[in-house]
Design an enzyme around this catalytic site. Sequence first.
Site: not given
Length: 339
Positions: A43, A216
């Site tokens: 991420d 997401e």
Amino acid sequence: MLLKNTLLALAGTLVCQAALAQRPAPAAATRDGNPIFPGWYADPEAAIFGSQYWIYPTYSAPYEQQVFLDAFSSPDLVHWTKHPHVLDTAAVKWAHRALWAPAIVAKGEKYYLFFGANDYHPEKANEPPGGIGVAVATSPAGPFKDLLGHPLVGTIENGAQPIDQFVFKDTDGQYYLIYGGWQHCNIARLKDDFTGFRPFADGTTFKSITPEKYVEGPLMFRRQGKYYFMWSEGGWTGPDYSVAYAVGSSPMGPFKREGKILQQDPTVGTGAGHNSVINVPGTDRWYIVYHRHPLGDKDGNHRQVCIEELHFDKQGHILPVKITTQGVSAQPLKAAARR
Ligand code: FUB
């Protein structure tokens, strides 16, 4: 005989040392390859502060071990320095696990690090607070301290789990929080001091901008007057995790999915997703920073941060990215800039 062999060995060593002394120092590496730094990280959030690139990733490990965030800085996208534990749950009384997907903003003399914590599931009995928090520091290397003492977003709005936040600053100076897991994405207008939100004209605080197939990991950037919205699709532990995008005329969309631009390559790596984007100041040079799994590795937490060039066609479409082991060549920063 023994003496002769010893003298010969000594002479050989001296000749070698003399040759080494005359050899020019090796040139600094111009390309270091993917992954760009060692360790299991995911991420990645990329930023530019001054003359340094920064990356703030999730520490990719079982949730109970995700109690800190490290950061990495580089003058050229090739040589990276680790800054351990820029944020630690010891500095956030309500966060105890699953520190995820940081987002960083420089404002005034301060740096604000937004993070997800606790993998909040309000449907569970005795679920403690969790969600998206914000921490503040006077240096991009921290140490970051909790700004609020409680989550900034600690409820489920429009079906979105409060994780995977991104902060987008529009040209009018308004900062937006764009976030959401569980296949729902919201946008909200942040107050100037990041302590809460400014409702929209119709009184609502969180508006859904969920595009088709969204899962997401949202992010937004502007290029040539258009708003680009990117997100991840698929499951992050598996090989099919990937990135798609849409283009709109405002941060609110509407956003119509254009297509996938980052995905696995069975000869290079799998599960390529949850990206960030870098634009070298004053240029139309762009990079995509993302994580992927090593080939053949089935451990979902085994994620590594990688970088590739990002290109657009003449109409402004993002061209599909080829994931590589070579990564990118050195790109020293000339202009001092803050995002
Ligand atoms: O790293 C934890 C979670 O994995 C993130 O919040 C998701 O986006 C996925 O990348």
